[in-house]
Motif scaffolding. Sequence first.
Motif, PDB file in Angstrom:
ATOM      1  N   SER A 141       0.806  -1.219   0.000  1.00  0.00           N
ATOM      2  CA  SER A 141       0.000   0.000   0.000  1.00  0.00           C
ATOM      3  C   SER A 141       0.836   1.265   0.000  1.00  0.00           C
ATOM      4  O   SER A 141       0.347   2.324  -0.345  1.00  0.00           O
ATOM      5  N   SER A 142       2.110   1.174   0.392  1.00  0.00           N
ATOM      6  CA  SER A 142       2.939   2.375   0.420  1.00  0.00           C
ATOM      7  C   SER A 142       3.519   2.712  -0.944  1.00  0.00           C
ATOM      8  O   SER A 142       4.096   3.760  -1.131  1.00  0.00           O
ATOM      9  N   GLN A 143       3.369   1.831  -1.927  1.00  0.00           N
ATOM     10  CA  GLN A 143       3.898   2.102  -3.258  1.00  0.00           C
ATOM     11  C   GLN A 143       2.860   2.822  -4.100  1.00  0.00           C
ATOM     12  O   GLN A 143       1.668   2.636  -3.935  1.00  0.00           O
ATOM     13  N   VAL A 144       3.341   3.655  -4.996  1.00  0.00           N
ATOM     14  CA  VAL A 144       2.478   4.349  -5.945  1.00  0.00           C
ATOM     15  C   VAL A 144       2.630   3.641  -7.279  1.00  0.00           C
ATOM     16  O   VAL A 144       3.735   3.513  -7.796  1.00  0.00           O
ATOM     17  N   THR A 145       1.538   3.131  -7.831  1.00  0.00           N
ATOM     18  CA  THR A 145       1.577   2.448  -9.110  1.00  0.00           C
ATOM     19  C   THR A 145       1.169   3.429 -10.202  1.00  0.00           C
ATOM     20  O   THR A 145       0.115   4.040 -10.122  1.00  0.00           O
ATOM     21  N   LEU A 146       2.013   3.578 -11.193  1.00  0.00           N
ATOM     22  CA  LEU A 146       1.745   4.499 -12.288  1.00  0.00           C
ATOM     23  C   LEU A 146       1.108   3.738 -13.439  1.00  0.00           C
ATOM     24  O   LEU A 146       1.475   2.605 -13.719  1.00  0.00           O
ATOM     25  N   THR A 147       0.183   4.374 -14.142  1.00  0.00           N
ATOM     26  CA  THR A 147      -0.452   3.729 -15.276  1.00  0.00           C
ATOM     27  C   THR A 147       0.438   3.811 -16.499  1.00  0.00           C
ATOM     28  O   THR A 147       1.370   4.607 -16.560  1.00  0.00           O
ATOM     29  N   GLN A 148       0.161   3.004 -17.496  1.00  0.00           N
ATOM     30  CA  GLN A 148       0.909   3.037 -18.743  1.00  0.00           C
ATOM     31  C   GLN A 148       0.713   4.372 -19.458  1.00  0.00           C
ATOM     32  O   GLN A 148       1.536   4.767 -20.260  1.00  0.00           O
ATOM     33  N   ALA A 149      -0.371   5.080 -19.141  1.00  0.00           N
ATOM     34  CA  ALA A 149      -0.641   6.358 -19.795  1.00  0.00           C
ATOM     35  C   ALA A 149       0.267   7.476 -19.266  1.00  0.00           C
ATOM     36  O   ALA A 149       0.336   8.537 -19.852  1.00  0.00           O
ATOM     37  N   SER A 150       0.944   7.215 -18.156  1.00  0.00           N
ATOM     38  CA  SER A 150       1.844   8.229 -17.603  1.00  0.00           C
ATOM     39  C   SER A 150       2.955   8.539 -18.591  1.00  0.00           C
ATOM     40  O   SER A 150       3.413   7.683 -19.320  1.00  0.00           O
ATOM     41  N   THR A 151       3.399   9.761 -18.580  1.00  0.00           N
ATOM     42  CA  THR A 151       4.488  10.172 -19.449  1.00  0.00           C
ATOM     43  C   THR A 151       5.774   9.508 -18.999  1.00  0.00           C
ATOM     44  O   THR A 151       6.123   9.543 -17.834  1.00  0.00           O
ATOM     45  N   VAL A 152       6.485   8.892 -19.930  1.00  0.00           N
ATOM     46  CA  VAL A 152       7.753   8.247 -19.620  1.00  0.00           C
ATOM     47  C   VAL A 152       8.861   9.245 -19.902  1.00  0.00           C
ATOM     48  O   VAL A 152       9.018   9.724 -21.016  1.00  0.00           O
ATOM     49  N   THR A 153       9.619   9.559 -18.858  1.00  0.00           N
ATOM     50  CA  THR A 153      10.694  10.537 -18.957  1.00  0.00           C
ATOM     51  C   THR A 153      12.007   9.869 -18.601  1.00  0.00           C
ATOM     52  O   THR A 153      12.086   9.131 -17.635  1.00  0.00           O
ATOM     53  N   THR A 154      13.043  10.130 -19.388  1.00  0.00           N
ATOM     54  CA  THR A 154      14.380   9.689 -19.034  1.00  0.00           C
ATOM     55  C   THR A 154      15.055  10.861 -18.343  1.00  0.00           C
ATOM     56  O   THR A 154      15.217  11.929 -18.930  1.00  0.00           O
ATOM     57  N   PHE A 155      15.404  10.652 -17.084  1.00  0.00           N
ATOM     58  CA  PHE A 155      16.027  11.707 -16.297  1.00  0.00           C
ATOM     59  C   PHE A 155      17.547  11.633 -16.442  1.00  0.00           C
ATOM     60  O   PHE A 155      18.117  10.553 -16.591  1.00  0.00           O
ATOM     61  N   LYS A 156      18.191  12.783 -16.356  1.00  0.00           N
ATOM     62  CA  LYS A 156      19.641  12.878 -16.512  1.00  0.00           C
ATOM     63  C   LYS A 156      20.373  12.175 -15.369  1.00  0.00           C
ATOM     64  O   LYS A 156      21.410  11.551 -15.581  1.00  0.00           O
ATOM     65  N   ASN A 157      19.827  12.277 -14.156  1.00  0.00           N
ATOM     66  CA  ASN A 157      20.466  11.677 -12.991  1.00  0.00           C
ATOM     67  C   ASN A 157      19.427  11.474 -11.883  1.00  0.00           C
ATOM     68  O   ASN A 157      18.264  11.839 -12.032  1.00  0.00           O
ATOM     69  N   CYS A 158      19.868  10.888 -10.756  1.00  0.00           N
ATOM     70  CA  CYS A 158      18.954  10.625  -9.645  1.00  0.00           C
ATOM     71  C   CYS A 158      18.444  11.900  -8.989  1.00  0.00           C
ATOM     72  O   CYS A 158      17.321  11.926  -8.492  1.00  0.00           O
ATOM     73  N   THR A 159      19.224  12.948  -8.986  1.00  0.00           N
ATOM     74  CA  THR A 159      18.764  14.212  -8.407  1.00  0.00           C
ATOM     75  C   THR A 159      17.508  14.683  -9.122  1.00  0.00           C
ATOM     76  O   THR A 159      16.515  15.059  -8.483  1.00  0.00           O
ATOM     77  N   GLN A 160      17.518  14.636 -10.452  1.00  0.00           N
ATOM     78  CA  GLN A 160      16.344  15.048 -11.222  1.00  0.00           C
ATOM     79  C   GLN A 160      15.186  14.078 -11.014  1.00  0.00           C
ATOM     80  O   GLN A 160      14.044  14.493 -10.834  1.00  0.00           O
ATOM     81  N   LEU A 161      15.453  12.773 -11.045  1.00  0.00           N
ATOM     82  CA  LEU A 161      14.394  11.778 -10.865  1.00  0.00           C
ATOM     83  C   LEU A 161      13.756  11.924  -9.492  1.00  0.00           C
ATOM     84  O   LEU A 161      12.534  11.902  -9.364  1.00  0.00           O
ATOM     85  N   ASN A 162      14.567  12.113  -8.440  1.00  0.00           N
ATOM     86  CA  ASN A 162      14.035  12.224  -7.087  1.00  0.00           C
ATOM     87  C   ASN A 162      13.249  13.502  -6.850  1.00  0.00           C
ATOM     88  O   ASN A 162      12.451  13.574  -5.917  1.00  0.00           O
ATOM     89  N   GLN A 163      13.437  14.521  -7.687  1.00  0.00           N
ATOM     90  CA  GLN A 163      12.614  15.723  -7.568  1.00  0.00           C
ATOM     91  C   GLN A 163      11.162  15.397  -7.901  1.00  0.00           C
ATOM     92  O   GLN A 163      10.240  15.944  -7.299  1.00  0.00           O
ATOM     93  N   ARG A 164      10.947  14.508  -8.835  1.00  0.00           N
ATOM     94  CA  ARG A 164       9.581  14.123  -9.240  1.00  0.00           C
ATOM     95  C   ARG A 164       9.089  12.886  -8.501  1.00  0.00           C
ATOM     96  O   ARG A 164       7.912  12.784  -8.172  1.00  0.00           O
ATOM     97  N   TYR A 165       9.998  11.931  -8.259  1.00  0.00           N
ATOM     98  CA  TYR A 165       9.681  10.669  -7.580  1.00  0.00           C
ATOM     99  C   TYR A 165      10.636  10.540  -6.387  1.00  0.00           C
ATOM    100  O   TYR A 165      11.701   9.938  -6.508  1.00  0.00           O
ATOM    101  N   PRO A 166      10.281  11.106  -5.231  1.00  0.00           N
ATOM    102  CA  PRO A 166      11.210  11.230  -4.102  1.00  0.00           C
ATOM    103  C   PRO A 166      11.828   9.925  -3.603  1.00  0.00           C
ATOM    104  O   PRO A 166      12.920   9.938  -3.058  1.00  0.00           O
ATOM    105  N   HIS A 167      11.160   8.798  -3.800  1.00  0.00           N
ATOM    106  CA  HIS A 167      11.680   7.532  -3.282  1.00  0.00           C
ATOM    107  C   HIS A 167      12.149   6.601  -4.397  1.00  0.00           C
ATOM    108  O   HIS A 167      12.412   5.424  -4.159  1.00  0.00           O
ATOM    109  N   GLY A 168      12.238   7.108  -5.616  1.00  0.00           N
ATOM    110  CA  GLY A 168      12.710   6.332  -6.748  1.00  0.00           C
ATOM    111  C   GLY A 168      11.591   5.713  -7.555  1.00  0.00           C
ATOM    112  O   GLY A 168      10.400   5.895  -7.254  1.00  0.00           O
TER     113      GLY A 168
END
Length: 94
Positions: free
Chosen positions: A22-49
């Motif tokens: 229950s603590s995980q967030v499941t994203l749908t296939q319709a979500s925008t797929v983004t390739t982030f430059k590094n973990c700093t950028q990814l964690n800004q949008r997805y704080p726990h990875g």
Amino acid sequence: MNHIANMVLAGLVVFAGMAAPSSQVTLTQASTVTTFKNCTQLNQRYPHGVGRTGAHDRVSGHAKPVTNFAVSNALYAANRKSDSDKDGIACEKR
């Protein structure tokens, strides 16, 4: 704005009754797929990875594994280079 409205605005959808903890967030296939430059950028949008379905955080010692990462096979695949320990979760962070 409430929590659910914020998630909808962010393009996230949470499914009740999914096999994911229950603590995980499941994203749908319709979500925008983004390739982030590094973990700093990814964690800004997805704080726990971001992890693929069924992934478990690999930890050593007495550390507790991260369980509240976002789940998306497509998003994980786009950012696989950021999974340094190859456990199926990119940029996991407590």
